[in-house]
Design an enzyme around this catalytic site. Structure first.
Site, PDB file in Angstrom:
ATOM      1  N   TYR A   6       0.595  83.755   3.470  1.00 38.67           N
ATOM      2  CA  TYR A   6      -0.076  83.219   4.657  1.00 38.67           C
ATOM      3  C   TYR A   6       0.061  84.216   5.807  1.00 38.67           C
ATOM      4  O   TYR A   6       1.149  84.392   6.359  1.00 38.67           O
ATOM      5  CB  TYR A   6       0.515  81.868   5.050  1.00 38.67           C
ATOM      6  CG  TYR A   6       0.234  80.742   4.070  1.00 38.67           C
ATOM      7  CD1 TYR A   6      -0.657  80.903   3.008  1.00 38.67           C
ATOM      8  CD2 TYR A   6       0.854  79.500   4.201  1.00 38.67           C
ATOM      9  CE1 TYR A   6      -0.908  79.880   2.116  1.00 38.67           C
ATOM     10  CE2 TYR A   6       0.593  78.464   3.316  1.00 38.67           C
ATOM     11  CZ  TYR A   6      -0.279  78.663   2.262  1.00 38.67           C
ATOM     12  OH  TYR A   6      -0.524  77.632   1.374  1.00 38.67           O
ATOM     13  N   THR A   7      -1.047  84.857   6.137  1.00 41.18           N
ATOM     14  CA  THR A   7      -1.121  85.944   7.122  1.00 41.18           C
ATOM     15  C   THR A   7       0.020  86.937   6.924  1.00 41.18           C
ATOM     16  O   THR A   7       0.724  87.300   7.866  1.00 41.18           O
ATOM     17  CB  THR A   7      -1.170  85.419   8.572  1.00 41.18           C
ATOM     18  OG1 THR A   7      -0.004  84.659   8.856  1.00 41.18           O
ATOM     19  CG2 THR A   7      -2.393  84.581   8.819  1.00 41.18           C
TER      20      THR A   7
END
Length: 326
Positions: free
Chosen positions: A60-61
């Site tokens: 996630y990112t």
């Protein structure tokens, strides 16, 4: 807040899990993601509302979600009061061994996740998808060693075919390795294919079920209609368009709106109440980018649908191809 057993374990989790995909570092690929200053009030409010279960992933990112969640939990909660889950599988670099479920990558990935989260252990370490290039025995033994080293309390899995999950459970039992205790499937009112095999398997084996995309990328919350209302995430998220673009998808969302209007509650509460009505579901994962989203999700716990309302919500469903596994 209601708290429930996590499958057949002794772990107790809130009936709502806060998914942290939307917290990280905004970029051209992730323009809808909230930065740290925007994310922290949401994590804090979730804790105030009694949510003790938080789900993230290393990809996630590119790890920023884990970092933001870790710092917020250290500032706002006691580590023993919260349940933190993260995932391994996706590419964390360009090298051939910086992805997948090989022993090499798992051992590197868990240490990197713990460093970003700022904790000695995660409560649930999940495989994000199946790695068809790595023998399941190699993956399971590595995960077993992660647990025995004290770096994870439990292990879980995410979207895969039911036969793959059954094979993994059997293989762990055969070797005396740590068993998966949870499944994170793609499951909501618009996509119900998991009802055929995966959910009955989980019910039979005492597996906790924590569905992702509980509100179908906002479609079930009334954020979009067939005629428009596109959110910033929808515009940038090609995967969402693959999952939720059929005419019958919008028909189900419209039925949610009808029942929500009749009850005088937000659409999201009806969609979540439907998930809460399923005994096999442990804790739906919800994403929140506004405080209102958290308030509505918690409010859904008090919405009890009638048998007639459930029937009306389900009657429009059409068979879908398998979506979300790969």
């Amino acid at each position: 807040m209601d708290y429930v057993r996590f499958g057949s374990t002794g772990l107790k989790v809130s009936k709502i899990c806060l998914g942290c995909l939307a917290y990280g570092q905004p970029s051209e690929r992730w323009p809808w993601v909230l930065d740290e200053d925007q994310s922290r009030p949401l994590i804090r409010r979730a804790l105030e509302l009694g949510i003790n279960f938080f789900d993230t992933a290393d990809v996630y990112t590119s790890g920023a979600s884990e970092e933001i969640l870790g710092r917020a939990l250290r500032d706002f909660a006691s580590r023993e009061e919260v349940v933190v889950s993260t995932k391994v599988f996706g590419a964390m670099g360009t090298g051939p061994n910086q992805k997948g479920l090989s022993r090499k990558h798992i051992m590197s990935a868990i240490d990197a996740s713990l460093q970003r989260l700022g904790t000695d252990y995660v409560d649930i370490y999940q495989i994000h998808r199946m790695d068809h290039e790595t023998p399941i025995e190699e993956t399971l033994e590595a995960l077993h060693d992660v647990v025995k080293a004290g770096k994870a309390r439990y292990i879980g899995a995410s979207s895969m075919y039911a036969w793959e999950f059954a094979k993994a459970l059997y293989t762990a039992d055969l070797h005396g390795w740590t068993r998966f205790v949870s499944m994170q499937p793609h499951y909501n009112l618009i996509y119900r294919e998991e009802e055929r095999e995966m959910l009955p398997l989980c019910q039979d084996q005492g597996i906790a079920v924590i569905p992702w995309s509980s509100l179908a990328r906002g479609l079930l919350a009334g954020k979009r209609t067939k005629g428009g209302g596109e959110t910033s995430r929808w515009k940038a998220d090609g995967y969402a368009k693959l999952l939720y673009s059929r005419d019958d998808d919008f028909a189900v969302a419209e039925r949610v709106s009808e029942i929500a209007q009749a009850r005088g509650v937000p659409n999201a509460q009806v969609a979540l109440a439907w998930l809460f009505s399923k005994p096999v579901v442990t804790s739906p994962i919800i994403g929140a980018t506004k405080l209102q989203h958290l308030e509505e999700a918690v409010g859904a716990l008090s919405v009890k649908l009638t048998a007639d309302e459930i029937s009306r919500l389900e009657e429009l469903y059409q068979i879908h191809p398998v979506l979300g596994v790969d």
